[in-house]
Design an enzyme around this catalytic site. Structure first.
Site, short mmCIF file in Angstrom:
data_model
loop_
_atom_site.label_atom_id
_atom_site.label_comp_id
_atom_site.label_asym_id
_atom_site.label_seq_id
_atom_site.Cartn_x
_atom_site.Cartn_y
_atom_site.Cartn_z
N HIS A 164 0.46 -11.83 1.06
CA HIS A 164 -0.57 -11.01 0.40
C HIS A 164 -1.20 -11.75 -0.78
O HIS A 164 -2.42 -11.74 -0.95
CB HIS A 164 0.04 -9.69 -0.07
CG HIS A 164 -0.94 -8.59 -0.20
ND1 HIS A 164 -0.60 -7.26 -0.10
CD2 HIS A 164 -2.28 -8.59 -0.41
CE1 HIS A 164 -1.67 -6.51 -0.25
NE2 HIS A 164 -2.71 -7.29 -0.45
N TYR A 213 0.83 -1.20 0.00
CA TYR A 213 0.00 0.00 0.00
C TYR A 213 0.87 1.25 0.00
O TYR A 213 1.60 1.52 0.96
CB TYR A 213 -0.94 0.01 1.20
CG TYR A 213 -1.91 -1.15 1.27
CD1 TYR A 213 -2.09 -2.01 0.19
CD2 TYR A 213 -2.65 -1.40 2.42
CE1 TYR A 213 -2.98 -3.07 0.25
CE2 TYR A 213 -3.54 -2.46 2.49
CZ TYR A 213 -3.70 -3.29 1.40
OH TYR A 213 -4.58 -4.35 1.47
#
Length: 285
Positions: A133, A72
């Site tokens: 992830h 992010y």
């Protein structure tokens, strides 16, 4: 139980609590996602004031679970979350922080360095939950978990999990993890039932693995049917709150909606208190 095809929901999995207790690990039903805070795929310093204000309003409203990732804003979201946490009065032990390692960092040494980088950006000595992830077929999962298990041994990570894992990979991860997998983070909402249909949610429920629903209101694009609108009116709630309540009412499921709007953050948090009936749950199915 939830069947693989999500054919029905029985009273046995209806939950009226605002937390999930998974083997003694207590996780809030509604957390805050941080995707696009501080930027998308790269940092956007111009958005920092808005993102910091959002993180601080969430802490003030009572959010205790924050979900972030090194992906992010290329780690900048972690930095902003760390700044917000350091300025809060909430004891560290009351927070539940999740972050994730990129698929290109799943080689042994890279996992260790990635986690150290995340901890440095967060300004924390450990995180409650560390996830893969996305799977990477180019790197053996056994190598990744050798590093992940080492992080737990070192105390830098309390619990391990995965994200976007199908049933086959999830079972492999279970075998490789030296501690029980806490969660599989997947897209799950009234609009997206793909992981119910492929058997993952049913399997996680049977195995005591938490489902963390991301994009739980379809990134603000939830289709509002007549049924959803009617149930929302009955509860004096928004359709998005009902979408979150539908998830929160399911045992073994939590949600991490992202919002930088303080009013929406409060509405999302309050959605965890809405008590839907079995009939309403069935109608929403």
């Amino acid at each position: 139980m939830i069947t693989a095809g999500f054919a029905f929901i029985s009273a046995a999995i209806i939950s009226a609590v605002q937390h999930e207790d998974v083997g003694g690990v207590v996780v809030p039903k509604i957390g805050l996602g941080t995707w696009k805070m501080g930027g998308a795929s790269s940092p956007d310093p111009a958005s920092d004031p808005e993102s910091l204000a959002a993180l601080r309003s969430a802490l003030a409203l009572g959010y205790h679970h924050f979900d972030t990732a090194e992906m992010y804003a290329d780690g900048h979201a972690e930095e902003l979350l760390g700044r917000a946490i350091r300025g809060a009065v909430i004891p560290r032990e009351d927070l539940f922080i999740t972050t994730k390692v990129l698929p290109e960092h799943l080689a042994y040494e890279h996992v260790l360095r990635a986690c150290e980088g995340s901890l440095r950006r967060l300004g924390l000595e450990y995180v409650e939950l560390y996830l893969i992830h996305w799977p990477n077929p180019g790197i053996p999962l056994s190598e990744s978990f050798r590093a992940l298990n080492k992080l737990v041994e070192r105390g830098q990570v309390r619990h391990l999990g995965v994200s976007n894992f199908d049933l086959q990979l999830l079972k492999q991860a279970e075998r490789l993890s030296e501690t029980p997998l806490l969660t599989n983070q997947v897209p799950y909402s009234l609009r997206d039932r793909s992981y119910a249909k492929n058997g993952v949610i049913d399997y996680c429920h049977r195995q005591g693995i938490l489902i963390t629903a991301y994009s739980p209101v379809a990134e603000g694009k939830l289709q509002v049917s007549k049924t959803l609108a009617a149930i929302a009116r009955k509860h004096a709630a928004t359709p998005y709150q009902i979408g979150l309540a539908w998830l929160a009412m399911q045992g073994g499921v939590i949600a991490i909606p992202m919002s930088q709007n303080a009013r929406h953050q409060e509405e999302n948090l309050l959605a965890g208190e809405i008590q839907l009936t079995l009939d309403e749950m069935a109608q929403l199915r």
